[in-house]
Design an enzyme around this catalytic site. Structure first.
Site, short mmCIF file in Angstrom:
data_model
loop_
_atom_site.label_atom_id
_atom_site.label_comp_id
_atom_site.label_asym_id
_atom_site.label_seq_id
_atom_site.Cartn_x
_atom_site.Cartn_y
_atom_site.Cartn_z
N ASP A 112 30.47 57.64 -13.19
CA ASP A 112 30.17 56.58 -12.57
C ASP A 112 28.43 56.25 -12.81
OD1 ASP A 112 29.95 55.17 -9.32
OD2 ASP A 112 28.70 57.61 -9.24
N ASN A 135 22.20 55.57 -10.15
CA ASN A 135 22.17 56.96 -11.02
C ASN A 135 21.29 57.35 -12.29
OD1 ASN A 135 24.39 58.09 -8.71
ND2 ASN A 135 25.94 57.52 -10.14
N THR A 141 30.82 47.43 -4.21
CA THR A 141 31.00 46.14 -5.52
C THR A 141 31.51 47.09 -6.46
OG1 THR A 141 29.50 44.88 -4.18
CG2 THR A 141 30.44 44.12 -5.78
N LYS A 195 25.64 53.45 -12.92
CA LYS A 195 25.17 52.83 -12.16
C LYS A 195 23.91 53.02 -12.71
CE LYS A 195 26.66 53.69 -8.40
NZ LYS A 195 27.92 54.35 -7.11
#
Ligand code: ADP
Ligand code: MG
Length: 459
Positions: A275, A280, A315, A277
């Site tokens: 995850d 994070n 998205t 992105k």
């Protein structure tokens, strides 16, 4: 309203060693600045400032001491027929800020629970106001015995993250609260398996890297899992990029080197982040050159469907094509992290994502599945060919030929002694960065790797 002599309130100052677990007063000011003490408000009026006559006299060692006024601000409590209200009155020349908003000389403002007070500069936060009435309502005793939980720092798919102070030392931490029961993501219900969350939390606790958020403690209750984390104060990388448009290439390189080092460390341990992105990736301080801290990693490993679901409801900007292709139900390799890092690097360099829902000729998923992105001259002309080459290699649709993290760290874009030295110094503040300044890059990298191995061994 009489003001009190300094010595009258000295009893309510609480030193780090003797910090009382239970507050004694109507409100507590938690220290956010190093030269300020946490203390409880017991009287109706307090003046704060540089002057000797203030109830709370600022410490001369305080970084911005000269920028403070003799009486900088005042806090007072007023009882009226409609209840008791607490006010902050700004009496300073340079300003007192509540949650980054200047109050202004002669003006006053109602103080609310969890308000942050800053002096002279909006980033110079010194106190967090805690009204002792609103807090800890729903929290179990095992948590409130040890921590005072205050304002919300951020929200994610798994739960909320709040600022907390340990009772006893008043040290600041971030507390991630994960409900174990059913929780819904975008109206779809998901059930978390407590034993799996716990296994994952333990994995989190066992990793140790300067660019990965440190776990202080895990508190397990039947309802929730509380993960106490090292606090970072520079916000999300996402907000940094949004506020300045895009990063300078050198700054992007400094951040990206750290991200790649941290993700490679995870991959070496057999952990895939899944995850990655900019939300994070947290920044340690507000300075331009700062340490980055990966958070939220691995959790997604056991939140499989959940995290993928979240990705699909939102998205899928950072999601690798192979994940998208099997709609989140396939098995993937760690190469999915390389792809996400490629998208992050793209965004860092130019401030916009490689794929867009606004594109008329192709749907978003089609763009990602086919790797349809471009480097338009008007945005990319000032970016080095090495950086573009690395983005291309990371954002390669076929995962089996996509560049690995080990190869990423060896990419020519990182043939940059100045940036590597800066990264090394940030990541290893206790080791003199100069000792490696004259060695070739490959040796330097080896030194970093060896040190990481040693850290791993020592755990
Ligand atoms: P989730 O798994 O629910 O997405 P995260 O760990 O990503 O949770 O945390 C959600 C948000 O909370 C982050 O994006 C960040 O803004 C904030 N946050 C998380 N950890 C910390 C921390 N250690 N220090 C400061 N803020 C944090
Ligand atoms: Mg998150």
């Amino acid at each position: 309203m009489a003001t009190l002599a300094t010595q009258d309130i000295s009893d309510s100052f609480i030193s780090d060693e003797e910090m009382l677990a239970e507050p004694c007063g109507w409100s507590r000011l938690f220290s956010l600045g190093s030269a300020f003490n946490t203390f409880d408000l017991q009287n109706d009026v307090y003046t704060f400032g540089r002057g000797a006559n203030c109830d709370v006299k600022f410490d001369e060692s305080s970084k911005h001491f000269q920028a403070y006024s003799k009486v900088h601000f005042q806090i007072y409590r007023e009882k009226t027929s409609v209840g008791t209200h607490v006010f902050l009155e700004d009496r300073s020349t340079n300003g007192t800020f509540i949650n980054s908003e200047k109050v202004g000389k002669g003006n006053k403002q109602v103080l609310n629970n969890n308000d942050e007070i800053a002096l002279s500069f909006k980033y110079n936060k010194v106190y967090l106001y805690n009204d002792l009435q609103n807090t800890d309502n729903d929290l179990p005793k095992v948590v409130t015995e040890k921590y005072t939980v205050t304002k919300l720092l951020g929200k994610g798919a798994c739960g909320e993250v709040k600022l907390c102070f340990s009772k006893g030392t008043c040290k600041k931490f971030a507390m991630k609260i994960i409900p174990k029961k059913k929780f819904s993501i975008n109206d779809r219900v998901q059930i978390n398996d407590p034993s799996r969350i716990m296994i994952e939390a333990k994995i989190l606790k066992s990793v140790n890297h300067p660019c990965i958020i440190e776990v202080e403690e895990i508190i397990d209750t039947p309802e929730n899992l509380f993960i106490v984390l090292e606090l970072v104060e520079g916000g999300e990388l996402f907000d940094r990029i949004s506020s300045i448009g895009q990063l300078k290439e050198e700054n992007a390189k400094l951040f990206f080197y750290q991200m790649a080092t941290a993700v490679k460390y995870l991959h070496d341990l057999g952990i895939t982040h899944r995850d990655l992105k900019p939300e994070n990736i947290l920044l340690f301080t507000n300075e331009e050159d700062t340490l980055i801290k990966l958070t939220d990693f691995g959790l997604s490993k056991f939140f499989d469907a959940g995290s993928m679901l979240k990705t699909f409801c939102g998205t899928p900007t950072y999601v690798a094509p192979e994940v998208l292709f099997s709609a989140g139900h396939g098995t993937y390799t760690e190469a999915i992290d390389s792809w996400s890092l490629g998208v992050i690097l793209f965004v860092c360099l130019v401030g916009y994502p490689p794929f867009s829902e606004e594109r008329k000729d192709m749907k978003l998923t089609e763009q990602i599945l086919g790797g349809h992105y471009t480097f338009p001259k008007q945005y990319w002309s000032h970016i080095s060919p090495e950086a573009i080459d690395l983005v291309r290699k990371l954002m390669t649709v076929n995962p089996s030929v996509r560049i690995t993290l080990k190869e990423t760290l060896e990419h020519p874009w990182f043939n940059d002694d100045a940036v590597l030295k800066k990264a090394y110094t940030l990541m290893h503040p206790n080791i003199n960065g100069n000792c490696i300044s004259m060695t070739p890059i490959s040796r330097k990298r080896k030194a970093i790797e060896e040190e990481e191995k040693a850290i791993k061994k020592s755990r």
